[in-house]
Design a protein around this motif. Structure first.
Motif, PDB file in Angstrom:
ATOM      1  N   LYS A 190       0.827  -1.203   0.000  1.00 38.04           N
ATOM      2  CA  LYS A 190       0.000   0.000   0.000  1.00 38.04           C
ATOM      3  C   LYS A 190       0.864   1.257   0.000  1.00 38.04           C
ATOM      4  O   LYS A 190       0.412   2.325   0.363  1.00 38.04           O
ATOM      5  N   ASN A 224      -6.441   8.891  -0.587  1.00 40.44           N
ATOM      6  CA  ASN A 224      -7.292   7.779  -0.992  1.00 40.44           C
ATOM      7  C   ASN A 224      -7.184   7.555  -2.491  1.00 40.44           C
ATOM      8  O   ASN A 224      -7.412   8.462  -3.289  1.00 40.44           O
ATOM      9  N   GLU A 271      -9.128   3.441  -1.294  1.00 42.26           N
ATOM     10  CA  GLU A 271      -8.162   2.801  -0.403  1.00 42.26           C
ATOM     11  C   GLU A 271      -7.078   3.791  -0.011  1.00 42.26           C
ATOM     12  O   GLU A 271      -6.588   4.553  -0.848  1.00 42.26           O
TER      13      GLU A 271
END
Length: 249
Positions: free
Chosen positions: A32, A75, A79
């Motif tokens: 991420k 975001n 996510e």
């Protein structure tokens, strides 16, 4: 390949611009975290593009580029992602015009990055000639696998001084299997945002499709990272110099 039009104006005002920690933050897993490096010739507006994207501001004058590394969370398609953007010193062509001269810092950044922004100025044809050799240099460092890239033709507000046509920009990006964005860091925040957002999406897909392969850049030496106070200091310096110039007139 069509020229991408600017159609995204939504941008969170709750952003974080902080120095990169020495170790990964605990709330963001490696998959991420998106790492992008911005590359290009001298005076094409690399720093202006990065600052415009991260802060919405445009600053016309900068100190010499020391290769700042910026971080923020935002975001991406619902996510939360940790985005790291590496600004770099300029890349120049060697005398034979077929190869480039890269500082070691740039080579480390190329090894570290997940995605690449190739920036040139539409008012400087020679800056566009740097892109192809630069891409080939990256292919030598990453000989296999997908390399997410975009090509940005900056200074789109200076059409009267244009030396690189939109068609030439699109063709250049097509040869590199990337998308082309013609923007003005000075006048159009949305266009800059669209370009970086597109690259983030491509990098995110590439990371998901990597099948758990080891992420690059474990030995990257992180440069000193300015924080928001440093950006504000630079902004005040520019404003102060402009006020003095106006007063002297």
């Amino acid at each position: 390949m069509p020229l991408i039009q600017s159609n995204m104006s939504t941008y969170s005002s709750n952003f974080l611009l902080v120095p990169i920690p020495e170790f990964p933050v605990l709330d963001c897993s490696p998959n991420k975290t998106i790492k992008i490096v911005v590359l290009g010739g001298s005076g094409v507006g690399k720093t202006a593009l990065v600052v415009r994207f991260l802060t919405k501001r445009f600053i016309g004058d900068y100190e010499s580029n020391t290769g700042a590394l910026y971080s923020r969370k935002f975001n991406l398609d619902g996510e939360q992602i940790s985005l790291q953007v590496q600004d770099t010193p300029f890349v120049s062509l060697q005398d034979d015009n077929d190869s480039i001269c890269c500082q070691e810092q740039i080579n480390r950044s190329i090894y570290w990055a997940d995605g690449f922004v190739f920036a040139f100025s539409i008012t400087d044809y020679s800056s566009s000639r740097v892109i192809q050799p630069l891409y080939q240099h990256i292919r030598k460092i990453h000989p296999s696998g997908n390399i997410p890239i975009i090509v940005i033709g900056n200074k789109g507000d200076l059409l009267r001084a244009r030396q690189v046509s939109t068609k030439e920009g699109i063709q250049l990006a097509s040869e590199l299997s990337g998308m082309y964005f013609e923007v003005s860091a000075r006048e159009n925040y949305e266009g800059v945002y669209d370009a970086f957002h597109q690259l983030c999406q491509e990098v995110s897909r590439a990371i998901r499709n990597s099948n758990g392969e080891k992420r690059r850049g474990l030995h990257f030496v992180r440069p000193k990272s300015p924080n928001m106070q440093d950006l504000k200091r630079r902004f005040k310096q520019v404003l102060s110099s402009k006020v003095k110039s106006a007063t002297s007139l």
